[in-house]
Design a protein around this motif. Structure first.
Motif, PDB file in Angstrom:
ATOM      1  N   GLY A   1      10.123  12.722  20.228  1.00  0.00           N
ATOM      2  CA  GLY A   1      11.571  12.828  20.144  1.00  0.00           C
ATOM      3  C   GLY A   1      12.208  11.581  19.538  1.00  0.00           C
ATOM      4  N   GLU A   2      11.720  10.409  19.942  1.00  0.00           N
ATOM      5  CA  GLU A   2      12.234   9.158  19.380  1.00  0.00           C
ATOM      6  C   GLU A   2      11.927   9.058  17.895  1.00  0.00           C
ATOM      7  OE1 GLU A   2      11.822   5.378  21.537  1.00  0.00           O
ATOM      8  OE2 GLU A   2      10.888   6.544  23.149  1.00  0.00           O
ATOM      9  N   LEU A   3      10.731   9.477  17.505  1.00  0.00           N
ATOM     10  CA  LEU A   3      10.354   9.432  16.098  1.00  0.00           C
ATOM     11  C   LEU A   3      11.176  10.425  15.284  1.00  0.00           C
ATOM     12  CD1 LEU A   3       6.483   9.109  16.493  1.00  0.00           C
ATOM     13  CD2 LEU A   3       8.099   7.328  15.815  1.00  0.00           C
ATOM     14  N   GLY A   4      11.509  11.557  15.897  1.00  0.00           N
ATOM     15  CA  GLY A   4      12.377  12.522  15.224  1.00  0.00           C
ATOM     16  C   GLY A   4      13.767  11.947  14.994  1.00  0.00           C
ATOM     17  N   ALA A   5      14.291  11.232  15.986  1.00  0.00           N
ATOM     18  CA  ALA A   5      15.600  10.594  15.850  1.00  0.00           C
ATOM     19  C   ALA A   5      15.556   9.501  14.784  1.00  0.00           C
ATOM     20  CB  ALA A   5      16.036  10.003  17.193  1.00  0.00           C
ATOM     21  N   LEU A   6      14.426   8.792  14.712  1.00  0.00           N
ATOM     22  CA  LEU A   6      14.259   7.758  13.694  1.00  0.00           C
ATOM     23  C   LEU A   6      14.250   8.382  12.301  1.00  0.00           C
ATOM     24  CD1 LEU A   6      13.711   4.695  13.292  1.00  0.00           C
ATOM     25  CD2 LEU A   6      11.264   5.238  13.374  1.00  0.00           C
ATOM     26  N   ASP A   7      13.558   9.493  12.149  1.00  0.00           N
ATOM     27  CA  ASP A   7      13.524  10.220  10.880  1.00  0.00           C
ATOM     28  C   ASP A   7      14.924  10.644  10.471  1.00  0.00           C
ATOM     29  OD1 ASP A   7      12.535  11.841   8.668  1.00  0.00           O
ATOM     30  OD2 ASP A   7      12.852  13.568   9.976  1.00  0.00           O
ATOM     31  N   THR A   8      15.700  11.152  11.418  1.00  0.00           N
ATOM     32  CA  THR A   8      17.073  11.566  11.136  1.00  0.00           C
ATOM     33  C   THR A   8      17.919  10.376  10.697  1.00  0.00           C
ATOM     34  OG1 THR A   8      16.960  13.390  12.735  1.00  0.00           O
ATOM     35  CG2 THR A   8      19.151  12.604  12.114  1.00  0.00           C
ATOM     36  N   ALA A   9      17.726   9.237  11.356  1.00  0.00           N
ATOM     37  CA  ALA A   9      18.489   8.036  10.999  1.00  0.00           C
ATOM     38  C   ALA A   9      18.176   7.597   9.569  1.00  0.00           C
ATOM     39  CB  ALA A   9      18.163   6.905  11.975  1.00  0.00           C
ATOM     40  N   TYR A  10      16.910   7.676   9.174  1.00  0.00           N
ATOM     41  CA  TYR A  10      16.527   7.315   7.809  1.00  0.00           C
ATOM     42  C   TYR A  10      17.102   8.304   6.801  1.00  0.00           C
ATOM     43  CZ  TYR A  10      13.345   3.340   8.293  1.00  0.00           C
ATOM     44  OH  TYR A  10      12.816   2.076   8.483  1.00  0.00           O
ATOM     45  N   ARG A  11      17.000   9.581   7.107  1.00  0.00           N
ATOM     46  CA  ARG A  11      17.520  10.594   6.180  1.00  0.00           C
ATOM     47  C   ARG A  11      19.022  10.424   5.967  1.00  0.00           C
ATOM     48  NH1 ARG A  11      14.034  14.580   4.870  1.00  0.00           N
ATOM     49  NH2 ARG A  11      12.159  14.823   6.165  1.00  0.00           N
ATOM     50  N   THR A  12      19.727  10.207   7.052  1.00  0.00           N
ATOM     51  CA  THR A  12      21.179  10.043   6.972  1.00  0.00           C
ATOM     52  C   THR A  12      21.543   8.716   6.326  1.00  0.00           C
ATOM     53  OG1 THR A  12      21.447  11.362   8.990  1.00  0.00           O
ATOM     54  CG2 THR A  12      23.309   9.989   8.312  1.00  0.00           C
ATOM     55  N   GLY A  13      20.879   7.653   6.745  1.00  0.00           N
ATOM     56  CA  GLY A  13      21.221   6.316   6.283  1.00  0.00           C
ATOM     57  C   GLY A  13      20.895   6.053   4.828  1.00  0.00           C
ATOM     58  N   LEU A  14      19.931   6.802   4.271  1.00  0.00           N
ATOM     59  CA  LEU A  14      19.519   6.571   2.886  1.00  0.00           C
ATOM     60  C   LEU A  14      19.900   7.723   1.960  1.00  0.00           C
ATOM     61  CD1 LEU A  14      15.958   5.102   3.599  1.00  0.00           C
ATOM     62  CD2 LEU A  14      18.060   3.837   3.078  1.00  0.00           C
ATOM     63  N   LYS A  15      20.768   8.591   2.434  1.00  0.00           N
ATOM     64  CA  LYS A  15      21.141   9.767   1.655  1.00  0.00           C
ATOM     65  C   LYS A  15      21.920   9.392   0.403  1.00  0.00           C
ATOM     66  CE  LYS A  15      23.330  14.311   2.076  1.00  0.00           C
ATOM     67  NZ  LYS A  15      24.033  15.254   2.990  1.00  0.00           N
ATOM     68  N   ASN A  16      22.894   8.508   0.538  1.00  0.00           N
ATOM     69  CA  ASN A  16      23.731   8.103  -0.595  1.00  0.00           C
ATOM     70  C   ASN A  16      23.618   6.602  -0.819  1.00  0.00           C
ATOM     71  OD1 ASN A  16      24.970  10.736  -1.087  1.00  0.00           O
ATOM     72  ND2 ASN A  16      26.032  10.408   0.856  1.00  0.00           N
ATOM     73  N   THR A  17      22.967   6.213  -1.900  1.00  0.00           N
ATOM     74  CA  THR A  17      22.780   4.801  -2.222  1.00  0.00           C
ATOM     75  C   THR A  17      23.040   4.568  -3.707  1.00  0.00           C
ATOM     76  OG1 THR A  17      20.428   5.136  -2.653  1.00  0.00           O
ATOM     77  CG2 THR A  17      21.049   4.488  -0.408  1.00  0.00           C
ATOM     78  N   GLU A  18      23.333   3.325  -4.050  1.00  0.00           N
ATOM     79  CA  GLU A  18      23.605   2.986  -5.446  1.00  0.00           C
ATOM     80  C   GLU A  18      22.327   2.984  -6.283  1.00  0.00           C
ATOM     81  OE1 GLU A  18      25.707  -0.670  -5.614  1.00  0.00           O
ATOM     82  OE2 GLU A  18      27.486   0.079  -4.566  1.00  0.00           O
ATOM     83  N   THR A  19      21.215   2.663  -5.660  1.00  0.00           N
ATOM     84  CA  THR A  19      19.910   2.704  -6.330  1.00  0.00           C
ATOM     85  C   THR A  19      18.898   3.312  -5.384  1.00  0.00           C
ATOM     86  OG1 THR A  19      18.181   1.391  -7.431  1.00  0.00           O
ATOM     87  CG2 THR A  19      19.313   0.366  -5.582  1.00  0.00           C
TER      88      THR A  19
END
Length: 324
Positions: free
Chosen positions: A195-213
């Motif tokens: 469950g913690e790893l799933g939440a970590l995956d979600t945080a990465y997906r959300t946090g890196l969705k829109n970036t300049e590079t």
């Protein structure tokens, strides 16, 4: 990659067969039978899983001490001699050849190779889709140097939370089978960690969705799975060896890539010198920061465990990539 083998096969075999340290744990300390499973982990990512899933029912010792670069691990006679007595040896084939060899020779009844619990990929000699080039002898300077089955496959599966969760499930099932009396606890602990790893995956997906590079440069090409999972491009300076010196041609190539892809940062790690990163950063006009491959936890780590350091890595990536 500089992999040292200071213990010859005959010596390892002798240590195992003679059981030189039948009363000592893999780190050389005395081991007392208190009813807990004796679990030997090859290095930190395996240790973390064993401790979190095994909980109070296991005693976990790591073959790799904090601050030691796992690839260059040297096993002692005590460590190799104790492997055959462990209730479970948890390792990752392809990272530490000395461990792979010792496990094979130990003939331990219960060994678990984490690489068999998920799918490995060959990220090849091209990192981030750009060929590193060859030295003056025509050899690839940056090819991964893994041994055994699937040579060339990238073993850094723990840096992808999804693959790491798959490994966690396999570890949990092994502990349930090894110690049926506490199977319910192992299932509960596994579910919590997944469950913690799933939440970590979600945080990465959300946090890196829109970036300049989408491109980052790193001294250690350990982040192929992470980059693939979140749609990023890893540009390694010198392949799997974090302290290898890049060629002038590679620095020139990185300069062009940085300019074209709007790269801002050269990442280095905690267990290796930042000399190479600073050299490339100076030559390309970029800044430096830490992106931890989580091969070990030390006082310099930006977090006390896997989850915390992965969150720190996410924050560093968001800054470097210009996350919105």
């Amino acid at each position: 990659m500089n992999i040292r083998r200071l213990i010859p096969v005959a010596a390892v075999t002798g240590a195992v067969l003679l059981g030189l340290t039948a009363c000592s744990s893999p780190d050389g300390s005395d081991h007392k039978d208190d009813g807990r499973l004796d679990v030997v982990a090859s290095f930190y990512p395996m240790q973390f899983l064993a401790e979190r899933i095994g909980g109070e029912h296991v005693e976990v010792t790591s073959l790799t001490k904090p601050g030691v670069e796992p690839h260059d691990l040297e096993l002692t006679y005590r460590q190799t001699g104790r492997l055959g007595d462990a209730d479970l040896i948890l390792y990752l084939k392809g990272i530490q050849p000395a461990v792979d060899e010792a496990v094979k020779l130990s003939e331990a009844p219960n060994t678990l190779d984490a690489a068999t619990l998920t799918t490995l990929e060959d990220h090849g000699t091209e990192v981030g889709g750009h060929d590193h080039g060859e030295d003056e002898h025509g050899h690839d300077e940056h090819a991964h140097e893994h041994e055994g089955d699937g040579a060339g496959a990238d073993p850094h599966i723990w840096l992808d939370p999804v693959r790491y969760a798959e490994v966690a499930k396999g570890v949990g099932k092994n502990l349930e089978k090894t110690d049926p009396a506490h199977a319910a606890d192992y299932r509960e602990n596994t579910d919590a960690l997944v469950g913690e790893l799933g939440a970590l995956d979600t945080a990465y997906r959300t946090g890196l969705k829109n970036t300049e590079t989408r491109t980052f440069i790193t001294t250690h090409s350990a982040f192929g799975y992470l980059a693939e999972r979140y749609g990023l491009t890893q540009e390694g300076i010198a392949g799997i060896d974090p302290e290898a010196e890049p060629s002038p041609a590679r620095i020139s190539d990185l300069h062009s890539i940085a300019e074209k892809e709007k790269v801002t940062t050269v990442f280095f790690e905690t267990l290796a010198s930042d000399k190479t990163a600073k050299t490339v950063a100076r030559d390309t006009g970029l800044r430096t920061d830490v992106l931890d491959p989580l091969e070990g936890i030390t006082d310099a780590s930006k977090g006390d465990d896997y989850i915390e350091v992965m969150k720190s890595n996410l924050a560093a990536l968001r800054t470097a990539l210009g996350a919105k």
